[in-house]
Design an enzyme around this catalytic site. Structure first.
Site, mmCIF file in Angstrom:
data_model
loop_
_atom_site.group_PDB
_atom_site.id
_atom_site.type_symbol
_atom_site.label_atom_id
_atom_site.label_comp_id
_atom_site.label_asym_id
_atom_site.label_seq_id
_atom_site.Cartn_x
_atom_site.Cartn_y
_atom_site.Cartn_z
ATOM 1 N N GLU A 2 0.824 -1.202 0.000
ATOM 2 C CA GLU A 2 0.000 0.000 0.000
ATOM 3 C C GLU A 2 0.863 1.260 0.000
ATOM 4 O O GLU A 2 1.951 1.278 0.555
ATOM 5 C CB GLU A 2 -0.912 0.003 1.230
ATOM 6 C CG GLU A 2 -1.939 -1.123 1.161
ATOM 7 C CD GLU A 2 -2.805 -1.221 2.404
ATOM 8 O OE1 GLU A 2 -4.026 -1.216 2.241
ATOM 9 O OE2 GLU A 2 -2.263 -1.304 3.513
ATOM 10 N N CYS B 95 3.557 8.648 0.826
ATOM 11 C CA CYS B 95 4.069 7.773 1.882
ATOM 12 C C CYS B 95 4.181 6.385 1.257
ATOM 13 O O CYS B 95 3.175 5.774 0.887
ATOM 14 C CB CYS B 95 3.092 7.767 3.055
ATOM 15 S SG CYS B 95 3.548 6.600 4.350
ATOM 16 N N CYS C 120 2.069 -2.079 15.599
ATOM 17 C CA CYS C 120 2.054 -1.772 14.162
ATOM 18 C C CYS C 120 1.390 -2.902 13.378
ATOM 19 O O CYS C 120 1.776 -4.065 13.497
ATOM 20 C CB CYS C 120 3.487 -1.570 13.678
ATOM 21 S SG CYS C 120 3.642 -1.405 11.890
ATOM 22 N N CYS D 21 -0.257 6.054 9.878
ATOM 23 C CA CYS D 21 1.005 5.383 10.186
ATOM 24 C C CYS D 21 0.743 4.072 10.909
ATOM 25 O O CYS D 21 -0.010 4.024 11.867
ATOM 26 C CB CYS D 21 1.857 6.252 11.104
ATOM 27 S SG CYS D 21 2.943 7.328 10.215
ATOM 28 N N CYS E 265 6.788 -6.570 7.260
ATOM 29 C CA CYS E 265 7.975 -6.112 7.978
ATOM 30 C C CYS E 265 8.342 -7.164 9.016
ATOM 31 O O CYS E 265 7.470 -7.757 9.648
ATOM 32 C CB CYS E 265 7.710 -4.783 8.668
ATOM 33 S SG CYS E 265 9.177 -4.129 9.520
ATOM 34 N N CYS F 126 7.067 -4.741 15.674
ATOM 35 C CA CYS F 126 6.686 -3.763 16.703
ATOM 36 C C CYS F 126 5.246 -4.038 17.147
ATOM 37 O O CYS F 126 4.368 -4.321 16.322
ATOM 38 C CB CYS F 126 6.830 -2.343 16.174
ATOM 39 S SG CYS F 126 8.519 -1.973 15.680
#
Ligand code: SAH
Ligand code: SF4
Length: 366
Positions: A94, A107, A121, A353, A114, A118
């Protein structure tokens, strides 16, 4: 298509080698590069100054389509737009475009998923599928830029005027989408070099910001680069005990090591660093954490971005209430550390974010 050369994956000199192999004169390299990064055309037919035979060869042996749009969503105000792309093998990524009065910020993602895990996230919750290639990073920007330019031309035509072409439809880039850019250093850096290349898209390096979870070797490598891009470092806690829980890679690169690398970066480059801190209700938003953060950042040329946590499915963590966000900011400011609360963008369309998430491979539109 398999076997074709993906042009967006090539550096300028690699494109030169390809065209030299094909027996093309030297000046064709600039022409093709400009079609890719200045004119932003999406097909070979429109590359009007190339001979027909070369266009035909490009069409059969090369490819501009690393990404296919699966779906696009726009926020209620129309200021934020999220695009879901399908990669060749079926994975999805995305990108988000944010319109401000004087700039248009893309962005973009650097990895499919990933691996850093974290706690807060959404991208991290799915793990890492693979790195993106340089071309897949670049093509996100080119796609968004092309859309903006087409909209500008359409709007101008409606007014009966000739479109005033701004040089850069996308004026700023933040590597804050899916993935950890410093865990995919080579491709990320090639993409940055391509987008700042003076013969093509010509974006100023200072208009690009790379955000990292704090991979120390990557920060050190970045310090040595000549292109003056901006660095943002995601801290989210001011002591190792808490940061180990929120950002597990802190076990490998603890705060003292991250801060040493960041100090070295600022001293060497003379550039201010951005510190990101997502405020999580009852977790990292206490006055003790704020004091600790102020201690950590005492003598650093920096600016702190405080982001009230964006809620994500699969996590019970909540954003800090407004008063606590303000109190946290005020404490930093009293300690003479510049801090602002970042405006929340795109949350309604899950484009904030940490809200970007890989859908299951091959399934298509979610
Ligand atoms: N991997 C890099 C860049 C991508 S994440 C990094 O971690 O810095 C971009 C930013 O979004 C980071 O500062 C990250 O900590 C933050 N973020 C992740 N999840 C979030 C959430 N749920 N709410 C607010 N910010 C979040
Ligand atoms: Fe990865 Fe950044 Fe999300 Fe952490 S916050 S899991 S490093 S994308």
């Amino acid at each position: 298509m398999a076997g074709r050369v993906a042009l967006y994956d090539l550096t300028y000199s690699q494109l030169g080698e390809l065209l030299a192999d094909w027996g093309e004169p030297r000046f064709r390299v600039d022409q093709v590069w400009r079609w890719l990064y200045e004119s932003l055309v999406g097909n070979f037919e429109r590359m009007a100054n190339l001979p027909k035979a070369l266009r035909a060869r490009l069409a059969s042996e090369a490819d501009l389509g690393l990404l296919t749009v699966l779906s696009e969503r726009e926020s209620a105000t129309g200021q934020t737009r999220k695009v879901l792309f399908r990669l060749r093998e079926g994975n999805t990524i995305e990108s988000v475009l944010m319109h401000y009065q004087d700039r248009r910020t893309a962005c973009i993602s650097s990895q499919v998923g990933c691996g850093m895990g974290c706690l807060f996230c959404a991208t991290g919750q799915g793990g890492l599928a693979r790195n993106l290639s340089a071309g897949e990073i670049v093509a996100q920007v080119i796609h968004l830029a092309r859309e903006i330019r087409e909209a500008q031309i359409e709007a101008a035509e409606e007014r009966g005027a000739r479109a005033q072409m701004p040089e850069h439809p996308v004026t700023n880039i933040v590597l804050m989408g899916m993935g950890e850019p410093l865990a995919n250093y080579a491709a990320t850096w090639q993409a940055i070099e391509t987008l700042t290349d003076g013969r093509g898209y010509k974006l100023g390096a200072r208009l690009i910001t790379l955000s990292t979870v704090g991979l120390v070797p990557g920060i050190r490598r970045l310090t040595e680069e000549e292109l003056p891009i901006n660095l943002a470092v995601s801290l989210h806690a001011s002591d190792d005990e808490l940061r180990n829980q929120l950002v597990p890679v802190n076990l490998r690169y603890p705060l003292a090591d991250v801060m040493a690398a960041v100090h070295n970066y600022v001293q060497t480059t003379g550039r201010r660093v951005t510190i990101e801190y997502a405020l999580i209700d009852g977790v990292n938003d206490t006055m003790e954490q704020a004091q600790g953060l102020a201690d950590l950042l005492q003598d650093l040329l920096c600016h702190v971005n405080l982001i009230p946590l964006n809620p994500t499915p699969g996590s019970a963590l909540q954003p800090s209430p407004r008063e606590r966000v303000n109190a946290f900011r005020d404490l930093l400011q009293r300690r003479r550390i510049p801090a602002t609360v970042r405006m929340r963008r795109g949350i309604g369309i899950e484009a904030g974010c940490g809200q970007l998430r890989q859908r299951q491979a091959g399934i298509g539109i979610p």
